[in-house]
Design a protein around this motif. Structure first.
Motif, PDB file in Angstrom:
ATOM      1  N   THR A  37       0.855  -1.185   0.000  1.00  0.00           N
ATOM      2  CA  THR A  37       0.000   0.000   0.000  1.00  0.00           C
ATOM      3  C   THR A  37       0.894   1.240   0.000  1.00  0.00           C
ATOM      4  N   THR A  38       0.272   2.399  -0.024  1.00  0.00           N
ATOM      5  CA  THR A  38       1.058   3.637  -0.022  1.00  0.00           C
ATOM      6  C   THR A  38       0.833   4.411   1.273  1.00  0.00           C
ATOM      7  N   VAL A  39      -0.144   5.314   1.295  1.00  0.00           N
ATOM      8  CA  VAL A  39      -0.319   6.211   2.443  1.00  0.00           C
ATOM      9  C   VAL A  39      -0.944   5.471   3.636  1.00  0.00           C
ATOM     10  N   PRO A  40      -0.620   5.920   4.866  1.00  0.00           N
ATOM     11  CA  PRO A  40      -1.102   5.216   6.061  1.00  0.00           C
ATOM     12  C   PRO A  40      -2.613   4.995   6.162  1.00  0.00           C
ATOM     13  N   PRO A  41      -3.489   5.949   5.769  1.00  0.00           N
ATOM     14  CA  PRO A  41      -4.919   5.630   5.847  1.00  0.00           C
ATOM     15  C   PRO A  41      -5.304   4.408   5.025  1.00  0.00           C
ATOM     16  N   ILE A  42      -4.767   4.297   3.803  1.00  0.00           N
ATOM     17  CA  ILE A  42      -5.071   3.136   2.967  1.00  0.00           C
ATOM     18  C   ILE A  42      -4.473   1.876   3.574  1.00  0.00           C
ATOM     19  N   THR A  43      -3.257   1.975   4.079  1.00  0.00           N
ATOM     20  CA  THR A  43      -2.619   0.819   4.735  1.00  0.00           C
ATOM     21  C   THR A  43      -3.491   0.307   5.872  1.00  0.00           C
ATOM     22  N   ASN A  44      -3.975   1.221   6.707  1.00  0.00           N
ATOM     23  CA  ASN A  44      -4.784   0.821   7.855  1.00  0.00           C
ATOM     24  C   ASN A  44      -6.120   0.229   7.440  1.00  0.00           C
ATOM     25  N   ILE A  45      -6.742   0.789   6.417  1.00  0.00           N
ATOM     26  CA  ILE A  45      -8.027   0.261   5.950  1.00  0.00           C
ATOM     27  C   ILE A  45      -7.852  -1.159   5.409  1.00  0.00           C
ATOM     28  N   VAL A  46      -6.802  -1.391   4.626  1.00  0.00           N
ATOM     29  CA  VAL A  46      -6.552  -2.727   4.075  1.00  0.00           C
ATOM     30  C   VAL A  46      -6.276  -3.727   5.199  1.00  0.00           C
ATOM     31  N   GLU A  47      -5.538  -3.301   6.225  1.00  0.00           N
ATOM     32  CA  GLU A  47      -5.274  -4.181   7.367  1.00  0.00           C
ATOM     33  C   GLU A  47      -6.573  -4.606   8.039  1.00  0.00           C
ATOM     34  N   ASN A  48      -7.513  -3.694   8.156  1.00  0.00           N
ATOM     35  CA  ASN A  48      -8.787  -4.018   8.789  1.00  0.00           C
ATOM     36  C   ASN A  48      -9.624  -4.970   7.956  1.00  0.00           C
ATOM     37  N   ILE A  49      -9.631  -4.812   6.643  1.00  0.00           N
ATOM     38  CA  ILE A  49     -10.442  -5.673   5.794  1.00  0.00           C
ATOM     39  C   ILE A  49      -9.785  -7.038   5.607  1.00  0.00           C
ATOM     40  N   GLY A  50      -8.466  -7.061   5.461  1.00  0.00           N
ATOM     41  CA  GLY A  50      -7.764  -8.325   5.242  1.00  0.00           C
ATOM     42  C   GLY A  50      -7.563  -9.139   6.501  1.00  0.00           C
ATOM     43  N   GLY A  51      -7.400  -8.468   7.637  1.00  0.00           N
ATOM     44  CA  GLY A  51      -7.195  -9.170   8.894  1.00  0.00           C
ATOM     45  C   GLY A  51      -5.971 -10.075   8.829  1.00  0.00           C
ATOM     46  N   PRO A  52      -6.021 -11.244   9.484  1.00  0.00           N
ATOM     47  CA  PRO A  52      -4.863 -12.141   9.526  1.00  0.00           C
ATOM     48  C   PRO A  52      -4.604 -12.869   8.217  1.00  0.00           C
ATOM     49  N   LEU A  53      -5.458 -12.695   7.234  1.00  0.00           N
ATOM     50  CA  LEU A  53      -5.265 -13.364   5.941  1.00  0.00           C
ATOM     51  C   LEU A  53      -4.318 -12.602   5.025  1.00  0.00           C
ATOM     52  N   VAL A  54      -3.872 -11.418   5.440  1.00  0.00           N
ATOM     53  CA  VAL A  54      -2.979 -10.614   4.614  1.00  0.00           C
ATOM     54  C   VAL A  54      -1.820 -10.078   5.445  1.00  0.00           C
ATOM     55  N   ARG A 155     -12.439  -4.851  -0.460  1.00  0.00           N
ATOM     56  CA  ARG A 155     -13.115  -6.129  -0.187  1.00  0.00           C
ATOM     57  C   ARG A 155     -13.249  -6.960  -1.458  1.00  0.00           C
ATOM     58  N   ASP A 156     -13.722  -6.353  -2.510  1.00  0.00           N
ATOM     59  CA  ASP A 156     -13.967  -7.087  -3.757  1.00  0.00           C
ATOM     60  C   ASP A 156     -12.673  -7.564  -4.393  1.00  0.00           C
ATOM     61  N   ARG A 157     -11.636  -6.750  -4.350  1.00  0.00           N
ATOM     62  CA  ARG A 157     -10.364  -7.152  -4.970  1.00  0.00           C
ATOM     63  C   ARG A 157      -9.676  -8.251  -4.167  1.00  0.00           C
ATOM     64  N   LEU A 158      -9.755  -8.192  -2.856  1.00  0.00           N
ATOM     65  CA  LEU A 158      -9.205  -9.279  -2.046  1.00  0.00           C
ATOM     66  C   LEU A 158      -9.946 -10.579  -2.331  1.00  0.00           C
ATOM     67  N   PRO A 163     -10.645 -16.138  -3.446  1.00  0.00           N
ATOM     68  CA  PRO A 163     -12.084 -16.416  -3.327  1.00  0.00           C
ATOM     69  C   PRO A 163     -12.436 -17.359  -2.184  1.00  0.00           C
ATOM     70  N   ARG A 164     -11.466 -18.181  -1.732  1.00  0.00           N
ATOM     71  CA  ARG A 164     -11.763 -19.099  -0.618  1.00  0.00           C
ATOM     72  C   ARG A 164     -12.162 -18.356   0.648  1.00  0.00           C
ATOM     73  N   HIS A 165     -11.685 -17.128   0.778  1.00  0.00           N
ATOM     74  CA  HIS A 165     -11.951 -16.372   2.005  1.00  0.00           C
ATOM     75  C   HIS A 165     -12.811 -15.139   1.745  1.00  0.00           C
ATOM     76  N   ALA A 166     -13.568 -15.177   0.648  1.00  0.00           N
ATOM     77  CA  ALA A 166     -14.405 -14.025   0.304  1.00  0.00           C
ATOM     78  C   ALA A 166     -15.389 -13.682   1.413  1.00  0.00           C
ATOM     79  N   ASP A 167     -15.920 -14.711   2.094  1.00  0.00           N
ATOM     80  CA  ASP A 167     -16.893 -14.451   3.157  1.00  0.00           C
ATOM     81  C   ASP A 167     -16.249 -13.739   4.341  1.00  0.00           C
ATOM     82  N   ASN A 172     -15.535  -8.737   7.462  1.00  0.00           N
ATOM     83  CA  ASN A 172     -14.683  -7.661   7.981  1.00  0.00           C
ATOM     84  C   ASN A 172     -15.108  -6.310   7.422  1.00  0.00           C
ATOM     85  N   ALA A 173     -15.393  -6.281   6.124  1.00  0.00           N
ATOM     86  CA  ALA A 173     -15.804  -5.026   5.497  1.00  0.00           C
ATOM     87  C   ALA A 173     -17.123  -4.530   6.079  1.00  0.00           C
TER      88      ALA A 173
END
Length: 322
Positions: A37-54, A155-158, A163-167, A172-173
Motif C-alpha cells: 500500500t502507499t499512504v497510512p490511511p489506505i494501509t490501515n483500511i486494508v489491514e482491517n479488511i484483510g485481517g490475519p489473511l494478509v 473487499r472485492d479485490r481481495l 475467493p476461498r476467504h471471500a466471506d 470484515n468489510a
C-alpha cells in the motif's frame, strides 16, 4: 512383518507430528496475501479488511509528505513481492506507481482506489491543485462516504484474488463499514454544533476539498501553492483580508507541513492558529487508526470553530483486531 520397537514407534509418531505441523504451516502460509500500500490511511483500511489473511506493507511512512515522497530501494523489493498493490491514485503517488509498474509481478494488479471511486467530472481542483497543472486534489478519504467506497473496492479485490476467504473479507468489510458509518454520523453532529457563520476552513494544505461539501462546511482558502513552496506576498495579503472580512475564528495547519507563514497570517488576521490537523498521519496508540485520525481532526476542528468537541467521544476508533 517385523514388530516396531517402542523407540521406532515414538520416532514415527513425532516425525508424523512434525510433518503435519509443517503441512499446516505451509497451508497457512499459502493463504497469506502479500499486499503493498502507499499512504497510512489506505494501509490501515486494508489491514482491517484483510485481517490475519494478509500481510500489509505500507510504502509511505507515517508522518511523511505523501506528495513529495520518493521510494527507496527496499520499497522496490516490497512492490516486487506483492500480490496486490493498493494506491490512492489521482496523481498522489506517481514515483511509487512508476516503480511498481517496473518491478511488480506480471499478474499483480495496481488498484487506484480514488480513480475507481470518483468519476473524473467530480474531481476537485483548487489553489493547491490547479486544473491547469492536470493534477486533481486526491484527498478523498476525509469524506467518509468515499472511504466506504474504498472499503468496498478493497473487499472485492481481495475476494477476487482469494475467493476461498471471500466471506471473511465481506464480514470484515461489513463490520468496518458500520464503524465508518458511526464516524460519518458523528462528523455531521459535530459540524451541527459549530455556529453556521463559522463553518469555514482555512488550511495550509487543502486536504478537505471533498470533506467540506459533504458535511456542510466551506473551504475558504488553502495556503500552500501547487509548487509546495510558500505563497507569495500578494496571496498572503488577500488571505489575511478574507479571514478578517469573514471573521474566521481559527485557521489550520499540520505538523507534516510546518509553515511560519501560517503563524504570520494568524497573527495579522487575529485568527487562532491550530497546527494539529492531519490528512494522512495516524495518531499514536491507543487510537492508531484511520478512524482515530478522523476523530482527532473533527474534535480539533469543532473546538477551534466554537462547537462542542465532545460530539465524537463515543466513536469506536479501534481497529478490528485490537
Amino acid at each position: 512383518m517385523k514388530k516396531l520397537s517402542l523407540a521406532d514407534t515414538i520416532f514415527i509418531f513425532f516425525a508424523a507430528l512434525v510433518l503435519t505441523s509443517s503441512l499446516a504451516h505451509a497451508e497457512k502460509t499459502e493463504k497469506i496475501l502479500r499486499i503493498a500500500t502507499t499512504v497510512p490511511p489506505i494501509t490501515n483500511i486494508v489491514e482491517n479488511i484483510g485481517g490475519p489473511l494478509v500481510t500489509v506493507s505500507g510504502i509511505v511512512p507515517n508522518g511523511m509528505d505523501s506528495h513529495t515522497f520518493e521510494p527507496v530501494p527496499t520499497d522496490a523489493k516490497t512492490l516486487a513481492h506483492a500480490d496486490i498493490i493498493f494506491v490512492n491514485g489521482m496523481s498522489l503517488e506517481v514515483p511509487t506507481i512508476k516503480l511498481a509498474e517496473k518491478v511488480k509481478k506480471p499478474g499483480t494488479p495496481i488498484i487506484r482506489l480514488a480513480n475507481e471511486t470518483l468519476p473524473e467530472e467530480e474531481w476537485q481542483y483548487d489553489f493547491s491543485f490547479p486544473k491547469e497543472h492536470g493534477n486533481p486534489n486526491p484527498h478523498l478519504w476525509p469524506n467518509i462516504a468515499l472511504t466506504i467506497r474504498y472499503v468496498e473496492i478493497i473487499r472485492d479485490r481481495l475476494a477476487e484474488h482469494d475467493p476461498r476467504h471471500a466471506d471473511i473479507y465481506a464480514a470484515n468489510a461489513s463490520t468496518y463499514i458500520a464503524k465508518l458509518t458511526q464516524l460519518d454520523q458523528a462528523i455531521f453532529a459535530c459540524v451541527n454544533t459549530i455556529p453556521k457563520n463559522s463553518r469555514k476552513l482555512v488550511t495550509y494544505h487543502d486536504s478537505f476539498a471533498y470533506f467540506a461539501p459533504r458535511y456542510g462546511m466551506e473551504v475558504i482558502a488553502a495556503i500552500q501553492p501547487a509548487s509546495f513552496t510558500e505563497p507569495g506576498p500578494r496571496d498572503i495579503v488577500h488571505i489575511i483580508e478574507q479571514i478578517k472580512r469573514e471573521k474566521i475564528p481559527a485557521i489550520f495547519g499540520s505538523e507534516v507541513f510546518p509553515s511560519k507563514i501560517m503563524e504570520q497570517i494568524a497573527r495579522e488576521s487575529g485568527a487562532r492558529f491550530v497546527d494539529e490537523l492531519s490528512d494522512d498521519e495516524l495518531p499514536e496508540k491507543p487510537n492508531h487508526s484511520f478512524i482515530g485520525m478522523m476523530v482527532n481532526n473533527i474534535e480539533i476542528m469543532t473546538e477551534a470553530l466554537g462547537g462542542d468537541s465532545a460530539c465524537a467521544s463515543h466513536v469506536d476508533a479501534g481497529n478490528l483486531l485490537d
